[in-house]
Write a protein that holds these residues in place. Sequence first.
Motif, PDB file in Angstrom:
ATOM      1  N   PRO A   1      19.919   7.008  44.244  1.00 27.98           N
ATOM      2  CA  PRO A   1      18.840   6.868  45.231  1.00 27.98           C
ATOM      3  C   PRO A   1      18.048   5.563  45.093  1.00 27.98           C
ATOM      4  O   PRO A   1      17.650   4.969  46.098  1.00 27.98           O
ATOM      5  CB  PRO A   1      17.948   8.086  44.974  1.00 27.98           C
ATOM      6  CG  PRO A   1      18.851   9.084  44.347  1.00 27.98           C
ATOM      7  CD  PRO A   1      19.822   8.282  43.526  1.00 27.98           C
ATOM      8  N   SER A   2      17.831   5.101  43.878  1.00 27.89           N
ATOM      9  CA  SER A   2      17.117   3.834  43.692  1.00 27.89           C
ATOM     10  C   SER A   2      17.912   2.680  44.277  1.00 27.89           C
ATOM     11  O   SER A   2      17.349   1.793  44.926  1.00 27.89           O
ATOM     12  CB  SER A   2      16.862   3.582  42.202  1.00 27.89           C
ATOM     13  OG  SER A   2      15.935   4.496  41.705  1.00 27.89           O
ATOM     14  N   ALA A   3      19.213   2.676  44.045  1.00 27.86           N
ATOM     15  CA  ALA A   3      20.053   1.613  44.599  1.00 27.86           C
ATOM     16  C   ALA A   3      20.090   1.679  46.120  1.00 27.86           C
ATOM     17  O   ALA A   3      20.071   0.646  46.797  1.00 27.86           O
ATOM     18  CB  ALA A   3      21.461   1.712  44.024  1.00 27.86           C
ATOM     19  N   LEU A   4      20.126   2.875  46.671  1.00 30.14           N
ATOM     20  CA  LEU A   4      20.178   3.030  48.125  1.00 30.14           C
ATOM     21  C   LEU A   4      18.845   2.739  48.804  1.00 30.14           C
ATOM     22  O   LEU A   4      18.788   2.613  50.025  1.00 30.14           O
ATOM     23  CB  LEU A   4      20.643   4.440  48.482  1.00 30.14           C
ATOM     24  CG  LEU A   4      22.094   4.771  48.151  1.00 30.14           C
ATOM     25  CD1 LEU A   4      22.399   6.214  48.506  1.00 30.14           C
ATOM     26  CD2 LEU A   4      23.051   3.825  48.842  1.00 30.14           C
ATOM     27  N   SER A   5      17.770   2.623  48.030  1.00 30.92           N
ATOM     28  CA  SER A   5      16.468   2.364  48.640  1.00 30.92           C
ATOM     29  C   SER A   5      16.377   0.966  49.239  1.00 30.92           C
ATOM     30  O   SER A   5      15.438   0.669  49.974  1.00 30.92           O
ATOM     31  CB  SER A   5      15.341   2.587  47.636  1.00 30.92           C
ATOM     32  OG  SER A   5      15.324   1.564  46.666  1.00 30.92           O
TER      33      SER A   5
ATOM     34  N   PHE B   1      12.827   3.230  45.114  1.00 33.02           N
ATOM     35  CA  PHE B   1      12.959   2.344  43.951  1.00 33.02           C
ATOM     36  C   PHE B   1      11.612   2.142  43.260  1.00 33.02           C
ATOM     37  O   PHE B   1      11.506   2.252  42.035  1.00 33.02           O
ATOM     38  CB  PHE B   1      13.533   0.995  44.404  1.00 33.02           C
ATOM     39  CG  PHE B   1      13.745   0.020  43.296  1.00 33.02           C
ATOM     40  CD1 PHE B   1      14.859   0.090  42.478  1.00 33.02           C
ATOM     41  CD2 PHE B   1      12.827  -0.997  43.069  1.00 33.02           C
ATOM     42  CE1 PHE B   1      15.066  -0.825  41.458  1.00 33.02           C
ATOM     43  CE2 PHE B   1      13.017  -1.913  42.053  1.00 33.02           C
ATOM     44  CZ  PHE B   1      14.144  -1.830  41.244  1.00 33.02           C
ATOM     45  N   ASP B   2      10.581   1.840  44.038  1.00 32.35           N
ATOM     46  CA  ASP B   2       9.253   1.622  43.459  1.00 32.35           C
ATOM     47  C   ASP B   2       8.660   2.896  42.873  1.00 32.35           C
ATOM     48  O   ASP B   2       7.953   2.857  41.864  1.00 32.35           O
ATOM     49  CB  ASP B   2       8.303   1.042  44.512  1.00 32.35           C
ATOM     50  CG  ASP B   2       8.667  -0.384  44.900  1.00 32.35           C
ATOM     51  OD1 ASP B   2       9.275  -1.079  44.068  1.00 32.35           O
ATOM     52  OD2 ASP B   2       8.344  -0.789  46.032  1.00 32.35           O
ATOM     53  N   PHE B   3       8.950   4.050  43.489  1.00 25.44           N
ATOM     54  CA  PHE B   3       8.458   5.316  42.961  1.00 25.44           C
ATOM     55  C   PHE B   3       9.068   5.601  41.585  1.00 25.44           C
ATOM     56  O   PHE B   3       8.359   5.982  40.652  1.00 25.44           O
ATOM     57  CB  PHE B   3       8.772   6.470  43.925  1.00 25.44           C
ATOM     58  CG  PHE B   3       8.318   7.801  43.423  1.00 25.44           C
ATOM     59  CD1 PHE B   3       6.987   8.156  43.465  1.00 25.44           C
ATOM     60  CD2 PHE B   3       9.228   8.701  42.885  1.00 25.44           C
ATOM     61  CE1 PHE B   3       6.559   9.384  42.981  1.00 25.44           C
ATOM     62  CE2 PHE B   3       8.817   9.927  42.408  1.00 25.44           C
ATOM     63  CZ  PHE B   3       7.470  10.274  42.453  1.00 25.44           C
ATOM     64  N   VAL B   4      10.378   5.393  41.469  1.00 26.92           N
ATOM     65  CA  VAL B   4      11.041   5.606  40.171  1.00 26.92           C
ATOM     66  C   VAL B   4      10.467   4.642  39.134  1.00 26.92           C
ATOM     67  O   VAL B   4      10.198   5.031  37.994  1.00 26.92           O
ATOM     68  CB  VAL B   4      12.572   5.457  40.306  1.00 26.92           C
ATOM     69  CG1 VAL B   4      13.243   5.437  38.954  1.00 26.92           C
ATOM     70  CG2 VAL B   4      13.141   6.564  41.170  1.00 26.92           C
ATOM     71  N   GLY B   5      10.250   3.392  39.523  1.00 29.06           N
ATOM     72  CA  GLY B   5       9.651   2.425  38.599  1.00 29.06           C
ATOM     73  C   GLY B   5       8.249   2.813  38.199  1.00 29.06           C
ATOM     74  O   GLY B   5       7.867   2.689  37.034  1.00 29.06           O
ATOM     75  N   MET B   6       7.468   3.296  39.159  1.00 29.69           N
ATOM     76  CA  MET B   6       6.101   3.713  38.872  1.00 29.69           C
ATOM     77  C   MET B   6       6.083   4.898  37.901  1.00 29.69           C
ATOM     78  O   MET B   6       5.311   4.911  36.941  1.00 29.69           O
ATOM     79  CB  MET B   6       5.382   4.081  40.184  1.00 29.69           C
ATOM     80  CG  MET B   6       3.943   4.519  40.028  1.00 29.69           C
ATOM     81  SD  MET B   6       3.677   6.274  39.729  1.00 29.69           S
ATOM     82  CE  MET B   6       4.470   7.028  41.109  1.00 29.69           C
ATOM     83  N   VAL B   7       6.927   5.896  38.151  1.00 24.88           N
ATOM     84  CA  VAL B   7       6.979   7.060  37.258  1.00 24.88           C
ATOM     85  C   VAL B   7       7.417   6.632  35.861  1.00 24.88           C
ATOM     86  O   VAL B   7       6.830   7.056  34.858  1.00 24.88           O
ATOM     87  CB  VAL B   7       7.920   8.145  37.837  1.00 24.88           C
ATOM     88  CG1 VAL B   7       8.210   9.221  36.809  1.00 24.88           C
ATOM     89  CG2 VAL B   7       7.321   8.752  39.089  1.00 24.88           C
ATOM     90  N   THR B   8       8.412   5.781  35.791  1.00 23.64           N
ATOM     91  CA  THR B   8       8.900   5.312  34.491  1.00 23.64           C
ATOM     92  C   THR B   8       7.831   4.514  33.752  1.00 23.64           C
ATOM     93  O   THR B   8       7.536   4.785  32.587  1.00 23.64           O
ATOM     94  CB  THR B   8      10.151   4.446  34.684  1.00 23.64           C
ATOM     95  OG1 THR B   8      11.145   5.199  35.362  1.00 23.64           O
ATOM     96  CG2 THR B   8      10.706   3.978  33.356  1.00 23.64           C
ATOM     97  N   ASP B   9       7.251   3.544  34.443  1.00 25.28           N
ATOM     98  CA  ASP B   9       6.298   2.643  33.795  1.00 25.28           C
ATOM     99  C   ASP B   9       4.962   3.294  33.454  1.00 25.28           C
ATOM    100  O   ASP B   9       4.378   3.005  32.413  1.00 25.28           O
ATOM    101  CB  ASP B   9       6.020   1.427  34.685  1.00 25.28           C
ATOM    102  CG  ASP B   9       7.270   0.585  34.912  1.00 25.28           C
ATOM    103  OD1 ASP B   9       8.247   0.768  34.175  1.00 25.28           O
ATOM    104  OD2 ASP B   9       7.253  -0.247  35.835  1.00 25.28           O
ATOM    105  N   ASN B  10       4.480   4.162  34.321  1.00 24.38           N
ATOM    106  CA  ASN B  10       3.130   4.699  34.150  1.00 24.38           C
ATOM    107  C   ASN B  10       3.074   6.101  33.561  1.00 24.38           C
ATOM    108  O   ASN B  10       1.989   6.543  33.179  1.00 24.38           O
ATOM    109  CB  ASN B  10       2.391   4.687  35.491  1.00 24.38           C
ATOM    110  CG  ASN B  10       2.147   3.284  35.980  1.00 24.38           C
ATOM    111  OD1 ASN B  10       1.651   2.453  35.248  1.00 24.38           O
ATOM    112  ND2 ASN B  10       2.532   3.013  37.212  1.00 24.38           N
ATOM    113  N   ILE B  11       4.193   6.801  33.509  1.00 20.62           N
ATOM    114  CA  ILE B  11       4.171   8.170  32.989  1.00 20.62           C
ATOM    115  C   ILE B  11       5.142   8.336  31.818  1.00 20.62           C
ATOM    116  O   ILE B  11       4.736   8.681  30.710  1.00 20.62           O
ATOM    117  CB  ILE B  11       4.474   9.185  34.109  1.00 20.62           C
ATOM    118  CG1 ILE B  11       3.386   9.096  35.190  1.00 20.62           C
ATOM    119  CG2 ILE B  11       4.585  10.597  33.558  1.00 20.62           C
ATOM    120  CD1 ILE B  11       3.670   9.863  36.446  1.00 20.62           C
ATOM    121  N   LEU B  12       6.438   8.086  32.044  1.00 18.10           N
ATOM    122  CA  LEU B  12       7.434   8.366  31.015  1.00 18.10           C
ATOM    123  C   LEU B  12       7.287   7.479  29.777  1.00 18.10           C
ATOM    124  O   LEU B  12       7.305   7.984  28.650  1.00 18.10           O
ATOM    125  CB  LEU B  12       8.838   8.241  31.605  1.00 18.10           C
ATOM    126  CG  LEU B  12       9.177   9.212  32.727  1.00 18.10           C
ATOM    127  CD1 LEU B  12      10.577   8.952  33.253  1.00 18.10           C
ATOM    128  CD2 LEU B  12       9.028  10.650  32.265  1.00 18.10           C
TER     129      LEU B  12
END
Length: 170
Positions: free
Chosen positions: A73-77, A92-103
């Motif tokens: 899904p990130s690639a298809l965004s 793509f930005d949502f996955v980055g945001m979750v990774t960077d700010n939460i995980l």
Amino acid sequence: RMTVAFFLVHLRLSTAKDTTTSNRAMALELFAAVTSAIALLEVVVSFAVDSLKWTRKKATVILGLLIFLTGVPSALSFGTLGNVTILNYSVFDFVGMVTDNILLPFGGLAMCYFIGWKWNPRYLVDEVEKNGVTFRLKKLWIFCIRFLTPILVAAVTLTGFASIYSIVRG
């Protein structure tokens, strides 16, 4: 995210007049991406082999496929899912945001907790001093891993949450 970045960098380099240089750069980027992916896959494969008693081949195929499908899904965004948004973010930005700010921050807090409190930090100090090297800052390091680092990671995490909130509220 790494694959998308790889192709974006190559796209930029492929506009150069010298295609030989561009092809060499693409080969180096591909090598870096594949070796990084193998190193990251090894962590979850080792966990599955040790904890779940899977064979290495089974763990590699199943987890590699699962990780690949999670990244689609990130690639298809940048194409098919270009109009899809989650909380005012592209996929793509949502996955980055979750990774960077939460995980990542919670992973850092978990490491500080387990190294500083559950797993005795003295074990790490002993490992550093194993070959006769003196760990002069061991008391400071133990203080930092138990107290200072978790406070700083929490402060960064809260700042990240504040910026997420402002973006979502628009």
